[in-house]
Design an enzyme around this catalytic site. Structure first.
Site, mmCIF file in Angstrom:
data_model
loop_
_atom_site.group_PDB
_atom_site.id
_atom_site.type_symbol
_atom_site.label_atom_id
_atom_site.label_comp_id
_atom_site.label_asym_id
_atom_site.label_seq_id
_atom_site.Cartn_x
_atom_site.Cartn_y
_atom_site.Cartn_z
ATOM 1 N N ASP A 1 0.849 -1.190 0.000
ATOM 2 C CA ASP A 1 0.000 0.000 0.000
ATOM 3 C C ASP A 1 0.893 1.251 0.000
ATOM 4 O O ASP A 1 2.103 1.168 0.180
ATOM 5 C CB ASP A 1 -0.873 -0.059 1.267
ATOM 6 N N ALA B 1 -0.002 5.302 1.359
ATOM 7 C CA ALA B 1 -0.021 6.129 2.585
ATOM 8 C C ALA B 1 -0.047 5.263 3.842
ATOM 9 O O ALA B 1 -0.872 4.357 3.981
ATOM 10 C CB ALA B 1 -1.227 7.065 2.566
ATOM 11 N N ALA C 1 -12.544 10.435 10.439
ATOM 12 C CA ALA C 1 -11.873 10.492 9.134
ATOM 13 C C ALA C 1 -11.045 9.235 8.872
ATOM 14 O O ALA C 1 -10.850 8.844 7.730
ATOM 15 C CB ALA C 1 -10.978 11.729 9.061
ATOM 16 N N MET D 1 -10.494 4.425 6.201
ATOM 17 C CA MET D 1 -9.292 4.662 5.405
ATOM 18 C C MET D 1 -8.919 3.423 4.594
ATOM 19 O O MET D 1 -9.083 2.298 5.061
ATOM 20 C CB MET D 1 -8.135 5.020 6.349
ATOM 21 N N LYS E 1 -11.341 6.961 -2.563
ATOM 22 C CA LYS E 1 -11.679 8.183 -1.819
ATOM 23 C C LYS E 1 -13.168 8.557 -1.887
ATOM 24 O O LYS E 1 -13.726 9.050 -0.915
ATOM 25 C CB LYS E 1 -10.813 9.350 -2.294
ATOM 26 N N HIS F 1 -14.939 6.407 0.516
ATOM 27 C CA HIS F 1 -14.575 6.835 1.868
ATOM 28 C C HIS F 1 -15.456 8.030 2.296
ATOM 29 O O HIS F 1 -16.035 8.034 3.386
ATOM 30 C CB HIS F 1 -13.087 7.212 1.869
ATOM 31 N N ARG G 1 -10.588 -1.302 -3.060
ATOM 32 C CA ARG G 1 -10.802 -2.139 -1.879
ATOM 33 C C ARG G 1 -12.237 -1.996 -1.387
ATOM 34 O O ARG G 1 -12.809 -0.926 -1.544
ATOM 35 C CB ARG G 1 -9.837 -1.703 -0.770
ATOM 36 N N ASP H 1 -1.878 -0.803 5.842
ATOM 37 C CA ASP H 1 -2.058 -0.264 7.197
ATOM 38 C C ASP H 1 -3.518 -0.104 7.608
ATOM 39 O O ASP H 1 -3.773 0.542 8.621
ATOM 40 C CB ASP H 1 -1.315 1.077 7.328
#
Ligand SMILES: [Mg+2]
Length: 268
Positions: free
Chosen positions: A24, A26, A57, A61, A65, A68, A160, A186
């Protein structure tokens, strides 16, 4: 009808060792603490008069986006009214701070060099858009990290927790079966992406979204607090179904050894 083979389908070729690792971005290879998306999302919702906390927020994750933002709206308002407008505003806001928060995490170029020495192909997936990822790819290449192929949700048709970016990487980098592939990320969404692909899934705790602190912030915490946060994050990865959890990508080597041992000795 006649049942000829009672086994659940699995690849015919017997896999002896890993041949691809999928990293991944970030919180895993760049942007210690996964700060860029959080800064952007809290700013976005605050500008829209719907302030959200940092933990709100961070909860979803790893997803593409737009999904999200949709999930934040659904959790906050019970509907997704305003989604398209928010997403339009999100894009320039994210670009504005992406470069600033995209420093490579220490030890990544060295770790990736070790993975290459094991003959692993290096893939990467993200929840960022193609334009955002291009910026990260260029910047991290200058800092010494580049994958063999980097894909976004739009490259594969969906992000994802679907496995399609993993499948696309497997095609482009010629890796199979999926039991010879390990996904590292992560967030729980990363873990689900790997599991849905039929790959191994490894969670990264210390440098990522689950702790959610910059390196300096984390290191100034009392040791007992650090240990407690790491424990909590490991539990969340266990609940998501991760095969392994480590503090950072730099500490993956024993995990790769262990998977290779298990692949070499399994019988099926
Ligand atoms: Mg991440």
């Amino acid at each position: 009808m006649q049942l000829l083979n009672p086994e659940v389908p699995r690849a015919l070729s017997r896999v002896k060792r890993l041949n691809m690792i999928v990293l991944d971005w970030a919180g895993t290879t760049v942007d210690y603490g996964s700060m860029a998306p959080v800064k952007t999302l809290t700013e976005l919702f605050s500008r829209a008069g719907m302030p959200i906390t940092e933990s709100e927020a961070r909860r979803d994750m790893g997803l593409p986006k737009k999904d999200h933002i949709r999930n934040i709206l659904l959790a906050r308002n019970g509907n997704e009214t305003g989604l398209d407008g928010l997403y339009r505003e999100f894009i320039p806001l994210q670009f504005a701070c992406l470069a600033r928060y995209s420093t490579i995490i220490s030890g990544i170029p060295q770790a990736v060099a070790r993975f290459r020495k094991r003959d692993l192909k290096i893939g990467s997936t993200t929840g960022y858009t193609r334009e955002m990822l291009d910026l990260l790819v260029e910047q991290s290449a200058q800092e010494g990290y580049h994958a063999d192929c980097s894909l976004t949700p739009e490259d594969a048709g969906a992000g994802r927790p679907h496995p399609f970016m993993m499948y696309s990487l497997a095609i482009r980098l010629q890796a199979y079966p999926m039991a010879a592939v390990v996904k590292v990320g992560d967030t729980p969404a990363d873990i689900l992406e790997g599991l849905n692909a039929g790959a191994w899934s490894v969670g990264i705790v210390k440098t990522g979204n689950m702790i959610g602190l910059s390196q300096q912030e984390f290191e100034t915490l009392p040791l007992s607090e650090q240990a407690q946060r790491l424990r909590q994050a490991r539990t969340q990865f266990a609940e998501a179904g991760a095969h392994y959890v480590v503090d950072s990508v730099a500490e993956l080597d024993p995990v790769l050894d262990d998977i290779d041992d298990r692949l070499a000795t399994h019988t099926n």
